[in-house]
Scaffold this motif. Sequence first.
Motif, mmCIF file in Angstrom:
data_model
loop_
_atom_site.group_PDB
_atom_site.id
_atom_site.type_symbol
_atom_site.label_atom_id
_atom_site.label_comp_id
_atom_site.label_asym_id
_atom_site.label_seq_id
_atom_site.Cartn_x
_atom_site.Cartn_y
_atom_site.Cartn_z
ATOM 1 N N ALA A 99 102.249 20.510 -8.645
ATOM 2 C CA ALA A 99 102.614 19.117 -8.389
ATOM 3 C C ALA A 99 101.791 18.550 -7.234
ATOM 4 C CB ALA A 99 104.105 19.012 -8.089
ATOM 5 N N ILE A 100 101.617 19.344 -6.180
ATOM 6 C CA ILE A 100 100.791 18.900 -5.054
ATOM 7 C C ILE A 100 99.351 18.719 -5.499
ATOM 8 C CG2 ILE A 100 99.839 19.592 -2.817
ATOM 9 C CD1 ILE A 100 102.562 21.005 -2.309
ATOM 10 N N ALA A 101 98.834 19.673 -6.270
ATOM 11 C CA ALA A 101 97.444 19.615 -6.736
ATOM 12 C C ALA A 101 97.195 18.419 -7.648
ATOM 13 C CB ALA A 101 97.083 20.904 -7.455
ATOM 14 N N SER A 102 98.214 17.979 -8.361
ATOM 15 C CA SER A 102 98.041 16.833 -9.255
ATOM 16 C C SER A 102 97.771 15.541 -8.467
ATOM 17 C CB SER A 102 99.266 16.657 -10.150
ATOM 18 O OG SER A 102 100.371 16.172 -9.410
ATOM 19 N N LEU A 103 98.096 15.535 -7.184
ATOM 20 C CA LEU A 103 97.849 14.371 -6.340
ATOM 21 C C LEU A 103 96.420 14.331 -5.800
ATOM 22 C CD1 LEU A 103 101.166 14.472 -4.299
ATOM 23 C CD2 LEU A 103 100.640 13.048 -6.291
ATOM 24 N N SER A 104 95.688 15.431 -5.970
ATOM 25 C CA SER A 104 94.334 15.531 -5.446
ATOM 26 C C SER A 104 93.322 15.151 -6.525
ATOM 27 C CB SER A 104 94.064 16.965 -4.986
ATOM 28 O OG SER A 104 92.722 17.106 -4.601
ATOM 29 N N SER A 105 92.191 14.623 -6.092
ATOM 30 C CA SER A 105 91.115 14.321 -7.035
ATOM 31 C C SER A 105 90.262 15.554 -7.314
ATOM 32 C CB SER A 105 90.237 13.198 -6.479
ATOM 33 O OG SER A 105 89.653 13.600 -5.250
ATOM 34 N N GLN A 106 90.439 16.609 -6.513
ATOM 35 C CA GLN A 106 89.680 17.843 -6.700
ATOM 36 C C GLN A 106 90.452 18.805 -7.596
ATOM 37 O OE1 GLN A 106 89.456 18.996 -2.588
ATOM 38 N NE2 GLN A 106 87.545 17.887 -2.255
ATOM 39 N N PRO A 107 89.743 19.535 -8.473
ATOM 40 C CA PRO A 107 90.440 20.495 -9.339
ATOM 41 C C PRO A 107 90.942 21.711 -8.550
ATOM 42 C CG PRO A 107 88.078 20.509 -9.787
ATOM 43 C CD PRO A 107 88.329 19.428 -8.790
ATOM 44 N N LEU A 108 92.110 22.197 -8.927
ATOM 45 C CA LEU A 108 92.716 23.360 -8.291
ATOM 46 C C LEU A 108 92.051 24.627 -8.816
ATOM 47 C CD1 LEU A 108 95.011 24.393 -6.429
ATOM 48 C CD2 LEU A 108 96.442 24.501 -8.471
ATOM 49 N N ASP A 109 91.640 25.506 -7.915
ATOM 50 C CA ASP A 109 91.014 26.768 -8.301
ATOM 51 C C ASP A 109 92.015 27.916 -8.295
ATOM 52 O OD1 ASP A 109 88.540 28.419 -8.818
ATOM 53 O OD2 ASP A 109 89.246 29.354 -6.955
ATOM 54 N N SER A 110 92.829 28.012 -7.222
ATOM 55 C CA SER A 110 93.781 29.116 -7.148
ATOM 56 C C SER A 110 94.927 28.778 -6.200
ATOM 57 C CB SER A 110 93.087 30.393 -6.674
ATOM 58 O OG SER A 110 92.621 30.241 -5.356
#
Length: 71
Positions: free
Chosen positions: A50-61
């Motif tokens: 959910a936090i990563a969905s707020l970022s424009s950068q893709p989540l790696d791990s």
Amino acid sequence: MANTIFLGATLRLKYIAGHDDNNEPKFTTKTYQNLNGTHSVVDLLKVAKAIASLSSQPLDSVVKQETTDLS
């Protein structure tokens, strides 16, 4: 008999921030500290996504690091 005492946990989200001249990924990390021991791995992963969905950068791990006292 050995005892373990939970002291704390940290959740670390690693994002792909771009690529260098050799097309190797560059990473950035966001750390969330002071997690308690009652959260399940499934719950932490849901929160991390959910936090990563707020970022424009893709989540790696996603990494959870626990600190315990062994006695």
